[in-house]
Design a protein around this motif. Sequence first.
Motif, short mmCIF file in Angstrom:
data_model
loop_
_atom_site.label_atom_id
_atom_site.label_comp_id
_atom_site.label_asym_id
_atom_site.label_seq_id
_atom_site.Cartn_x
_atom_site.Cartn_y
_atom_site.Cartn_z
N ALA A 19 2.68 -4.19 7.10
CA ALA A 19 3.38 -3.30 6.18
C ALA A 19 4.44 -2.48 6.91
O ALA A 19 5.56 -2.32 6.43
CB ALA A 19 2.37 -2.38 5.49
N ILE A 20 4.09 -1.97 8.07
CA ILE A 20 5.04 -1.18 8.87
C ILE A 20 6.20 -2.04 9.34
O ILE A 20 7.36 -1.63 9.31
CB ILE A 20 4.32 -0.54 10.07
CG1 ILE A 20 3.32 0.51 9.58
CG2 ILE A 20 5.33 0.10 11.04
CD1 ILE A 20 2.41 1.04 10.66
N HIS A 21 5.90 -3.28 9.76
CA HIS A 21 6.94 -4.19 10.23
C HIS A 21 7.92 -4.53 9.11
O HIS A 21 9.12 -4.65 9.34
CB HIS A 21 6.28 -5.47 10.76
CG HIS A 21 7.25 -6.41 11.41
ND1 HIS A 21 7.60 -6.30 12.74
CD2 HIS A 21 7.91 -7.48 10.93
CE1 HIS A 21 8.46 -7.26 13.04
NE2 HIS A 21 8.66 -7.99 11.96
N LEU A 30 5.23 5.52 2.24
CA LEU A 30 5.54 5.69 0.83
C LEU A 30 4.71 4.75 -0.04
O LEU A 30 4.18 5.15 -1.09
CB LEU A 30 7.04 5.45 0.60
CG LEU A 30 7.56 5.65 -0.83
CD1 LEU A 30 7.37 7.10 -1.26
CD2 LEU A 30 9.03 5.25 -0.93
N ALA A 31 4.59 3.49 0.39
CA ALA A 31 3.84 2.50 -0.38
C ALA A 31 2.37 2.87 -0.49
O ALA A 31 1.77 2.82 -1.57
CB ALA A 31 4.00 1.12 0.25
N TYR A 32 1.76 3.25 0.64
CA TYR A 32 0.34 3.61 0.63
C TYR A 32 0.10 4.90 -0.16
O TYR A 32 -0.92 5.04 -0.85
CB TYR A 32 -0.19 3.75 2.05
CG TYR A 32 -0.59 2.44 2.67
CD1 TYR A 32 -1.90 1.97 2.55
CD2 TYR A 32 0.33 1.64 3.34
CE1 TYR A 32 -2.28 0.76 3.10
CE2 TYR A 32 -0.04 0.42 3.89
CZ TYR A 32 -1.34 -0.01 3.77
OH TYR A 32 -1.71 -1.22 4.30
N ALA A 33 1.04 5.83 -0.10
CA ALA A 33 0.89 7.07 -0.88
C ALA A 33 0.97 6.78 -2.37
O ALA A 33 0.18 7.31 -3.17
CB ALA A 33 1.98 8.07 -0.47
N ALA A 197 -0.70 -2.67 0.36
CA ALA A 197 -1.40 -1.40 0.17
C ALA A 197 -2.46 -1.52 -0.92
O ALA A 197 -3.57 -1.00 -0.79
CB ALA A 197 -0.40 -0.30 -0.18
N GLY A 198 -2.14 -2.24 -1.98
CA GLY A 198 -3.08 -2.42 -3.08
C GLY A 198 -4.34 -3.14 -2.65
O GLY A 198 -5.46 -2.73 -3.00
N PHE A 199 -4.19 -4.22 -1.87
CA PHE A 199 -5.35 -4.95 -1.38
C PHE A 199 -6.19 -4.06 -0.45
O PHE A 199 -7.41 -4.17 -0.41
CB PHE A 199 -4.91 -6.22 -0.64
CG PHE A 199 -4.69 -7.39 -1.55
CD1 PHE A 199 -5.75 -7.96 -2.24
CD2 PHE A 199 -3.43 -7.93 -1.72
CE1 PHE A 199 -5.56 -9.04 -3.09
CE2 PHE A 199 -3.22 -9.01 -2.57
CZ PHE A 199 -4.29 -9.57 -3.26
N SER A 200 -5.53 -3.18 0.30
CA SER A 200 -6.24 -2.32 1.23
C SER A 200 -7.17 -1.35 0.50
O SER A 200 -8.25 -1.01 0.99
CB SER A 200 -5.25 -1.53 2.09
OG SER A 200 -4.47 -2.39 2.89
#
Length: 471
Positions: A19-21, A30-33, A197-200
């Motif tokens: 995700a960071i890459h 932003l995505a995880y938030a 992020a959703g799968f996490s």
Amino acid sequence: MIAIGGSIGTGLFMASGSAIHSAGPGGALLAYAAIGVMVYFLMTSLGEMATYLPTSGSFATYAARFVDPSLGFALGWNYWFNWVITVAADISIAALVITYWEPMRFMPPWGWSLLFFGLILLLNLLSVRAFGESEYWFALIKVVTVVVFLGIGTLTIFGILGGEYVGLANFTVGDAPFLGQSFSGSFLTALGVFLIAGFSFQGTELIGVTAGESENPKESIPKAIKQVFWRILIFYILAILVIGLLIPYTNPALLGAENVQEIAKSPFTLVFERAGLAFAAAIMNAVILTSILSAGNSGMYASTRMLYAMGNDGLAYRLFGRTNRAGVPVAAVLATAVVALSVFLIEIVNEGAYEYIVAASGMTGFIAWLGIAASHYRFRRAYLAQGRRLDDLVYRAKWFPLGPLLALALCVLVIIGQDTQLVLEGDFNWQRLLITYMGLPIFAGFYLYHKLRHKTRLIPLKEVDLSQNVD
């Protein structure tokens, strides 16, 4: 602890690097938030229903009662099928992880898989106390690992470990913080990071399943939901912040950390090594092994309780709704174990067929979240339509109807964008499309089968069953 442990796993330990890459450290944060906010609304929706009607059937029971019995049937069987496949996949992956250590290669991988499967089955055949105790310790290992990681990472950032002060340097590399190595400003690429992020975060819905066997769900469920959201969000946000500060998004090792065989490329391993911990890879391998076994253990529990509840609700054979003196649904556990073992054997015999089986469960978590949002929306409207007072609810979700509607819209968006690379690459592939979206026709098949057989309909609001009795 089950909810925290269920959502802190390989998604954080491995996939966060990807995700960071892709989106840069700022884009990943932003995505995880954003997904964290969506999960918050989903969990508050689930909490309102779970405190009103605690049941192991959770959102499948709620959908059958508050929306349409066919929707409950499809959600329940789809969720059961997903966790059965997860158990089979986890025992297979665990075997690969443990053979990282050369002394453990005295036994073939399938032997380790069967050993792990036997352990998981035993824990679920004992009383629910055994499952709860094992999951508590599995989750604690992951939580301690993240806390230690945050502490060591912070010391490394300020140069106390690792030898040099890092500061915000990596947030200014190239196009950082919001544009990563493969991020071209495209909405589809951004959606791909939201998908990671959703799968996490998947696994948090286990709160609803465990409500049926909680000692005092009207107190424990609201408390769990309030605490779990903030703890998970803090764990993820702070962990990604530390990784983003210490490792440039341009580091190719981040993109390689997408499976457990690349443990040396886990962003956690990279940070520990930078701090000077010589055995970082071995430590993370042990943590990931417990994480996978925890997921398999939770998967067996979730699938058997869902099958048990469906047996009680008449959505499966009544046999599955029976328990022994210890309260364990033995028939449901054994049936689930047989199917999980069959899926594992298919993997050994025919990897091509196994790929399609796994693909069939790929979107189940997001479909379950859709079911939670839809069920809560209908529950609240029916509750008011039947003249009941919101003040009488033990726990009330905030921001209704915005919360469930926002969660519903984001879930649909993420489901549609399941494979952004399929569009970005411009090389359309029907087989890849089928594998990516196979979960949708499988779910539709369950729904239509029940709909055509039982001729069900959308339940009118004033006819919704709001009794607090579980069959």
